[in-house]
Design an enzyme around this catalytic site. Structure first.
Site, PDB file in Angstrom:
ATOM      1  N   CYS A 115      -0.380   5.474  -6.728  1.00 53.39           N
ATOM      2  CA  CYS A 115       0.687   6.461  -6.952  1.00 53.39           C
ATOM      3  C   CYS A 115       1.555   6.138  -8.167  1.00 53.39           C
ATOM      4  O   CYS A 115       2.296   6.994  -8.646  1.00 53.39           O
ATOM      5  CB  CYS A 115       1.556   6.591  -5.714  1.00 53.39           C
ATOM      6  SG  CYS A 115       0.630   7.081  -4.241  1.00 53.39           S
ATOM      7  N   HIS A 255       8.825   9.294  -6.841  1.00 58.94           N
ATOM      8  CA  HIS A 255       7.491   9.641  -6.353  1.00 58.94           C
ATOM      9  C   HIS A 255       7.625  10.543  -5.138  1.00 58.94           C
ATOM     10  O   HIS A 255       8.390  10.256  -4.213  1.00 58.94           O
ATOM     11  CB  HIS A 255       6.727   8.366  -5.995  1.00 58.94           C
ATOM     12  CG  HIS A 255       5.426   8.600  -5.290  1.00 58.94           C
ATOM     13  ND1 HIS A 255       4.517   9.541  -5.706  1.00 58.94           N
ATOM     14  CD2 HIS A 255       4.890   8.018  -4.181  1.00 58.94           C
ATOM     15  CE1 HIS A 255       3.479   9.537  -4.890  1.00 58.94           C
ATOM     16  NE2 HIS A 255       3.681   8.617  -3.960  1.00 58.94           N
ATOM     17  N   ASN A 287       2.101  14.655  -0.953  1.00 59.63           N
ATOM     18  CA  ASN A 287       1.906  13.477  -1.803  1.00 59.63           C
ATOM     19  C   ASN A 287       0.610  13.635  -2.582  1.00 59.63           C
ATOM     20  O   ASN A 287      -0.475  13.597  -2.014  1.00 59.63           O
ATOM     21  CB  ASN A 287       1.859  12.220  -0.921  1.00 59.63           C
ATOM     22  CG  ASN A 287       1.725  10.942  -1.726  1.00 59.63           C
ATOM     23  OD1 ASN A 287       1.465  10.954  -2.921  1.00 59.63           O
ATOM     24  ND2 ASN A 287       1.898   9.816  -1.049  1.00 59.63           N
TER      25      ASN A 287
END
Length: 331
Positions: A115, A255, A287
C-alpha cells in the site's frame, strides 16, 4: 540554483465499472451494511472485469496522466509501476503497460511496497528526475485486489477494491513539487499481512489451493496499531525535512485503508480542519492498496480548488511492513 525539484505535472486514475456495494456483500458473506460502515466507513468498492487486468487499468490511468501533463507517450522515458497484484510474477507489469500505451523501448520496472507503493515510487521518480537521469517519469499504481480476496472471509473481503492511478513526474516549472519524502519498513512484522502461497516458500500446489493460501491473510487489530503510529512518524519526518510546521499543511491524504485509521491519523494533526482530511476514496472505492493515495490525489485536484503554494501531505502504510509520507506543494 542547484537541482531542479521534481514535480508531478500530470495525474489520472481509472476505476472499473462494476460496483460491489455493502448490500451486495450481504448476499455473499455474513455481514451487514451497518457493520461494514461502522467499522470501515466503506460503502462501495469497484471490481475489475474477468478479462480486465492490472496492466489494463494501469494503462488507462497512464494515458490520462500523460494527457493531463500535456505530453505525448513518446515523451515518457521511464516507467515505474507499483503493484502487489501483477499480471504475472514475470514479466513485469511495467513492461506490459509500456506495450499497451505504445511507449518507446524505455526502462520499465515494478515496485513492490504494497500500500506504500505510490509513495515509494515517487521517491524513485524524484531521484531520477533531480539527478537528470530521466526527464519524464511515468509512475503507475494499479491493483486487482479482487484476484486475491477470499469472498468467504468477511474480515477481509469487505475491505478491498480494484483501481489504478498514474502520475507524470518531471522538472517542469509548475505542478506539485515533491518537497520531502520519508520512507520506512519493518520486516519483523511481515506475517501481519501477507499472501502466504505462490512464492518460493509455498509454490502453488494442490495443497496450497485446498488450504486457501492464495488469498490475503491479515491480522487487522495488530495492523491498526502499527498503521497509525508509523504514518504519523512518516508525516512528522516529512515536515521536519521540509522545514515546515503542522499549520503549513493545507490537505492531508492518508492511505484509504479504513476510515477509523484515517480518523486516528487526523487526530494527530490538531490544527488541521476535519474537512481538510480527504477520505472520499475509502467510502467509494475501499482499500485499493498502492493506488489508494494516487486516486485520492487525482480526485482532490479535480474536485477542489488547490491554490498556489498550498501543500498536500500524503502518507501510507502497508504489508512488509512498509510506510511512507511525502509533502507536495502546488507551484
Amino acid at each position: 540554483m542547484g537541482l531542479n525539484k521534481a514535480k508531478i505535472i500530470g495525474m489520472g486514475s481509472y476505476l472499473p465499472e462494476k460496483v460491489l456495494s455493502n448490500k451486495d456483500l450481504e448476499k455473499i458473506v455474513e455481514t451487514t451494511d451497518e457493520w461494514i460502515v461502522t467499522r470501515t466507513g466503506m460503502k462501495e468498492r469497484r471490481i475489475a472485469g474477468k478479462n480486465e487486468y492490472t496492466s489494463d487499468m494501469g494503462a488507462k490511468a497512464a494515458l490520462k496522466a500523460i494527457e493531463d501533463a500535456k505530453l505525448s507517450v513518446g515523451d515518457i522515458d521511464c516507467i515505474l509501476v507499483a503493484t502487489l497484484t501483477p499480471d504475472y510474477t514475470f514479466p513485469s507489469t511495467a513492461c506490459l503497460i509500456q506495450k499497451k500505451i505504445g511507449a518507446g523501448m524505455v526502462p520499465a520496472l515494478d515496485i513492490q511496497a504494497a500500500c506504500s507503493g505510490y509513495i515509494y515510487g515517487l521517491s524513485i521518480a524524484k531521484a531520477f528526475v533531480e539527478q537528470n537521469i530521466y526527464r519524464n517519469v511515468l509512475l503507475v499504481a494499479s491493483e486487482k485486489l479482487s484476484s486475491i480476496v477470499n469472498y468467504k472471509d468477511r474480515t477481509t473481503c469487505v475491505l478491498f477494491g480494484d483501481g489504478a492511478a498514474a502520475s507524470v513526474i518531471s522538472s517542469s516549472p509548475s505542478g506539485f513539487s515533491i518537497e520531502s519524502i520519508s520512507l520506512g519498513s519493518d520486516g519483523f512484522q511481515a506475517d501481519l499481512l501477507q499472501l502466504p502461497a505462490g512464492g518460493s516458500v509455498h509454490p502453488a500446489s494442490f495443497e496450497t489451493v485446498a488450504k486457501e493460501m492464495h488469498y490475503i491473510s491479515m491480522n487487522g487489530k495488530e495492523l491498526f496499531k502499527h498503521a497509525v503510529r508509523r504514518m504519523e512518524q512518516a508525516s512528522k519526518a516529512c515536515l521536519e525535512k521540509a522545514n515546515m510546521k503542522e499549520t503549513d499543511i493545507s490537505w492531508l491524504i492518508p492511505h484509504q485503508a479504513n476510515e477509523r485509521i484515517i480518523d486516528a491519523i487526523a487526530k494527530r494533526f490538531q490544527h488541521l480542519l476535519k474537512e481538510k482530511v480527504y477520505k472520499e476514496v475509502v467510502r467509494k472505492y475501499g482499500n485499493t492498496s498502492a493506488s489508494s493515495v494516487g486516486i485520492a490525489l487525482d480526485e482532490l485536484k479535480k474536485n477542489q480548488k488547490i491554490c498556489l503554494n498550498e501543500t498536500v501531505l500524503l502518507t501510507a502504510f502497508g504489508a512488509g511492513l512498509t510506510w511512507g509520507g511525502t509533502i507536495l506543494k502546488s507551484v
